[in-house]
Every structure is written in C-alpha cells, then in structure tokens.
Motif scaffolding. Structure first.
Motif, short mmCIF file in Angstrom:
data_model
loop_
_atom_site.label_atom_id
_atom_site.label_comp_id
_atom_site.label_asym_id
_atom_site.label_seq_id
_atom_site.Cartn_x
_atom_site.Cartn_y
_atom_site.Cartn_z
N ALA A 102 -0.41 -3.66 0.06
CA ALA A 102 -1.83 -3.92 0.29
C ALA A 102 -2.15 -3.91 1.78
O ALA A 102 -1.28 -4.15 2.62
CB ALA A 102 -2.22 -5.26 -0.33
N ARG A 103 -3.43 -3.68 2.08
CA ARG A 103 -3.87 -3.61 3.48
C ARG A 103 -3.74 -4.95 4.19
O ARG A 103 -3.68 -4.98 5.42
CB ARG A 103 -5.31 -3.10 3.53
CG ARG A 103 -5.44 -1.65 3.09
CD ARG A 103 -6.89 -1.17 3.13
NE ARG A 103 -6.99 0.26 2.83
CZ ARG A 103 -7.06 0.74 1.61
NH1 ARG A 103 -7.04 -0.06 0.58
NH2 ARG A 103 -7.15 2.06 1.42
N ASN A 104 -3.71 -6.03 3.44
CA ASN A 104 -3.57 -7.35 4.07
C ASN A 104 -2.11 -7.74 4.29
O ASN A 104 -1.82 -8.86 4.69
CB ASN A 104 -4.27 -8.42 3.21
CG ASN A 104 -3.63 -8.57 1.84
OD1 ASN A 104 -2.62 -7.96 1.53
ND2 ASN A 104 -4.25 -9.41 1.01
N GLY A 105 -1.20 -6.79 4.03
CA GLY A 105 0.21 -7.05 4.28
C GLY A 105 0.97 -7.56 3.07
O GLY A 105 2.20 -7.71 3.13
N ARG A 106 0.26 -7.84 2.00
CA ARG A 106 0.93 -8.36 0.81
C ARG A 106 1.55 -7.20 0.03
O ARG A 106 1.00 -6.10 -0.02
CB ARG A 106 -0.06 -9.12 -0.06
CG ARG A 106 0.58 -9.82 -1.24
CD ARG A 106 -0.37 -10.77 -1.92
NE ARG A 106 0.27 -11.43 -3.06
CZ ARG A 106 -0.32 -12.35 -3.80
NH1 ARG A 106 -1.56 -12.74 -3.53
NH2 ARG A 106 0.33 -12.89 -4.81
N SER A 115 -7.24 -2.64 -2.95
CA SER A 115 -6.54 -3.24 -1.81
C SER A 115 -5.25 -2.52 -1.47
O SER A 115 -4.64 -2.78 -0.44
CB SER A 115 -6.25 -4.71 -2.09
OG SER A 115 -5.29 -4.83 -3.13
#
Length: 116
Positions: free
Chosen positions: A99-103, A30
């Motif tokens: 991470a790609r989800n912004g986390r 991720s």
C-alpha cells in the motif's frame, strides 16, 4: 484493509506448468503493487515477481524467462504463470499487496510441489 486469496497451487511434474491466482478485495485503491513471494522449507521468503499499478514488472533471476506475472484490473486479480517448473520451485507461494502508506498485506499462501 485489503484481503488477498491465493489459488492454483498443486502437484506438478518437472517441466510442467501451473497458473497461480491472487484475488484482491477491500481497499484496493490503496495498493500500488502486487507481488508473488515464495518460501521453501528451511529457507527465507523471497520475491518471485511483482507488478506495479502502472504495469512495471520485476522478476527474480531464478524465474526470468519461465514465470510471467500479469493482472486483470476488472477482476482485481493478479496471476503468476509458471512454466518449465523445477523441483527447486517447490514452495508455498504468497501474494503480497503493497500500500501507498507503507503497509503490506499478505495472503495465506498456496503450496506448489514440483516432483515426479
């Protein structure tokens, strides 16, 4: 979840060198970028260097030409080679995974002290 563990900090004289390591584990797929940040006493945390999954690097102006970020995909480790260290480099150095989800994920930090 991603876990990041830094190592390699310590006391070094001005002009010396250190290599920091950040070992990543968990959901590493991720992560699209890993970076080193530092926080000196009384100052805000700042970016030192970063490297993306495709190898693009970015450095703070204050460390260009002295620090080099690299990664070893086989061991999921990112390194920060620090040369010609100065007293103003003294700080706690943190590893950050984006991470790609912004986390964002952070390690607990490793202390670098540059002093004679």
């Amino acid at each position: 979840q991603v876990q990041l563990v830094e190592s390699g900090g310590g006391l070094v004289q001005p002009g010396g060198s250190l290599r920091l390591s950040c070992a990543a584990s968990g959901s590493i797929v991720s992560i699209y970028a890993l970076g080193w940040y530092r926080q000196a006493p009384g100052k805000q945390r700042e970016l030192v260097a970063s490297i993306t999954f495709d190898g693009r690097t970015n450095y703070a102006d204050s460390v260009k030409g002295r620090f080099t970020i690299s990664r070893d995909d086989a061991s999921n480790t990112v390194y920060l080679q620090m040369n010609t260290l100065k007293p103003e480099d003294t700080a706690v150095f943190y590893c950050k995974g984006s991470a790609r989800n912004g986390r964002n994920y952070w390690g607990e930090g490793t202390l670098v002290t540059v002093s004679s």
